[in-house]
Motif scaffolding. Structure first.
Motif, PDB file in Angstrom:
ATOM      1  N   SER A 119      -2.967  -1.014   0.960  1.00  0.00           N
ATOM      2  CA  SER A 119      -1.969  -2.070   0.814  1.00  0.00           C
ATOM      3  C   SER A 119      -0.563  -1.489   0.830  1.00  0.00           C
ATOM      4  CB  SER A 119      -2.186  -2.827  -0.503  1.00  0.00           C
ATOM      5  OG  SER A 119      -3.514  -3.280  -0.623  1.00  0.00           O
ATOM      6  N   THR A 120       0.352  -2.234   1.421  1.00  0.00           N
ATOM      7  CA  THR A 120       1.772  -1.902   1.341  1.00  0.00           C
ATOM      8  C   THR A 120       2.365  -2.646   0.154  1.00  0.00           C
ATOM      9  OG1 THR A 120       1.883  -1.656   3.743  1.00  0.00           O
ATOM     10  CG2 THR A 120       3.968  -1.906   2.561  1.00  0.00           C
ATOM     11  N   ASP A 132       1.159  -5.873  -4.184  1.00  0.00           N
ATOM     12  CA  ASP A 132       0.739  -6.008  -2.792  1.00  0.00           C
ATOM     13  C   ASP A 132       1.642  -7.027  -2.090  1.00  0.00           C
ATOM     14  OD1 ASP A 132      -0.553  -6.373  -0.382  1.00  0.00           O
ATOM     15  OD2 ASP A 132      -2.556  -6.287  -1.263  1.00  0.00           O
ATOM     16  N   THR A 141      11.577  -4.788  -0.873  1.00  0.00           N
ATOM     17  CA  THR A 141      11.196  -3.476  -0.373  1.00  0.00           C
ATOM     18  C   THR A 141      12.410  -2.559  -0.401  1.00  0.00           C
ATOM     19  OG1 THR A 141      11.643  -4.156   1.906  1.00  0.00           O
ATOM     20  CG2 THR A 141       9.380  -4.407   1.102  1.00  0.00           C
ATOM     21  N   VAL A 146       8.324   3.523   2.236  1.00  0.00           N
ATOM     22  CA  VAL A 146       7.073   2.769   2.327  1.00  0.00           C
ATOM     23  C   VAL A 146       6.148   3.230   1.208  1.00  0.00           C
ATOM     24  CG1 VAL A 146       5.046   2.259   3.732  1.00  0.00           C
ATOM     25  CG2 VAL A 146       7.291   2.483   4.820  1.00  0.00           C
ATOM     26  N   LEU A 148       2.370   2.961  -0.170  1.00  0.00           N
ATOM     27  CA  LEU A 148       1.005   2.617   0.198  1.00  0.00           C
ATOM     28  C   LEU A 148       0.074   2.841  -0.984  1.00  0.00           C
ATOM     29  CD1 LEU A 148       0.708   4.323   3.719  1.00  0.00           C
ATOM     30  CD2 LEU A 148       1.148   1.910   3.235  1.00  0.00           C
ATOM     31  N   ARG A 165      -3.440   5.466   8.903  1.00  0.00           N
ATOM     32  CA  ARG A 165      -2.427   4.551   8.369  1.00  0.00           C
ATOM     33  C   ARG A 165      -1.113   5.275   8.096  1.00  0.00           C
ATOM     34  NH1 ARG A 165      -2.490  -0.274   5.520  1.00  0.00           N
ATOM     35  NH2 ARG A 165      -0.331  -0.958   5.276  1.00  0.00           N
ATOM     36  N   VAL A 169       2.734   4.887   9.864  1.00  0.00           N
ATOM     37  CA  VAL A 169       3.977   4.717   9.112  1.00  0.00           C
ATOM     38  C   VAL A 169       5.008   5.761   9.531  1.00  0.00           C
ATOM     39  CG1 VAL A 169       5.001   4.867   6.811  1.00  0.00           C
ATOM     40  CG2 VAL A 169       2.871   3.613   7.149  1.00  0.00           C
ATOM     41  N   VAL A 178       7.787   8.251   1.916  1.00  0.00           N
ATOM     42  CA  VAL A 178       6.491   7.594   1.769  1.00  0.00           C
ATOM     43  C   VAL A 178       5.924   7.947   0.401  1.00  0.00           C
ATOM     44  CG1 VAL A 178       4.112   7.432   2.602  1.00  0.00           C
ATOM     45  CG2 VAL A 178       5.998   7.575   4.242  1.00  0.00           C
TER      46      VAL A 178
END
Length: 262
Positions: A119-120, A132, A141, A146, A148, A165, A169, A178
């Motif tokens: 899930s982002t 989520d 955001t 990002v 995850l 995944r 990204v 990340v």
């Protein structure tokens, strides 16, 4: 399961609360007494009536209608597996029905294990809580970052999914940080550790600052033994997502940089 010579007899034993082999002896004596005393009364009953008694004992005793309704309400997959097992039992027999039910359940288990949820996450406005984005699309955001979250284990069956995944990204040129949220990861194996090492390498080559958050103790010990934490840097492992995001937004830009297209 109390067993007594046939499916209908087993069903009747189960419905009457049978718990031991004594129930079979009791039911046998009852049948003998019924044949001796009540046989003249039963002899005139039509066969469809006797068949209806047996069908009622099997269908209502061996199939829990209330449980089927609950399965349909709670989990459609479990419901259809149960339906398939019932149909297989009626068509092929009890043993085949049980085998087909077990096989379908195992196939579903393998599918779930090999398709982990990734899930982002976004941050709930005014809080430090990350949720989520699919369930809370209005959450904010962080530009260029990002987050995850992976649920399940990082092992040979799920490692490629995680790597793919993260690679997707890292392709985004606007991403500079990340965070991998591992609170839902309770297991990792050697292949999972090797994949995380590969993820670290990819992030380093892309010039992206990679952080881990909420790594469970057992998983962290395995990653330390394999040198993953050393390659990432212990200062890039944080207790929660908020701390990782704060570290990303206040840290110096990564030494590596992306090559601009010519």
């Amino acid at each position: 399961m109390p067993v007594s010579t046939s499916l209908s007899a087993s069903s009747l034993n189960d419905r009457t609360g049978a718990r031991s082999n004594l129930a079979s002896l009791t039911s046998g004596l009852t049948v003998v007494l019924a044949l001796i005393v009540l046989a003249p009364l039963f002899s005139s009953l039509p066969k469809p009536v006797l068949a209806a008694l047996i069908i009622e004992a099997v269908v209502m005793g061996m199939m829990d209608v209330g449980e089927m309704r609950r399965l349909r309400r709670v989990s459609r997959v479990d419901f259809w597996v149960a339906v398939a097992a019932i149909l297989a039992t009626l068509v092929f027999g009890v043993l085949a029905g049980v085998a087909i039910g077990i096989a379908l359940s195992l196939l579903w288990l393998v599918y779930v294990a090999t398709h982990p949820r990734l899930s982002t996450l976004g941050r709930e406005a005014g809080t430090q809580v990350f949720r989520d984005l699919d369930e809370h699309p209005d959450d904010e955001t962080i530009p260029g970052v990002v987050v995850l979250r992976m649920d399940g284990g990082v092992f040979f069956a799920t490692a490629d999914t995680l790597e793919d995944r993260v690679r997707a990204v890292l392709i985004d040129p606007d991403v500079h940080g990340v965070v991998l949220h591992f609170a839902g990861v309770n297991f990792a194996d050697s292949q999972g550790a090797a994949t995380l090492s590969e993820v670290i390498r990819m992030a380093d080559e892309a010039g992206v600052d990679l952080r881990f958050a909420a790594v469970r103790p057992a998983v962290r010990r395995l990653l330390e033994r394999d040198g993953v934490i050393g390659r990432l840097g212990a200062d890039r492992v944080h207790g929660n997502v908020h701390r990782a995001v704060v570290a990303l937004t206040t840290a110096e830009p990564p030494a590596h940089h992306r090559e601009e297209p010519t």
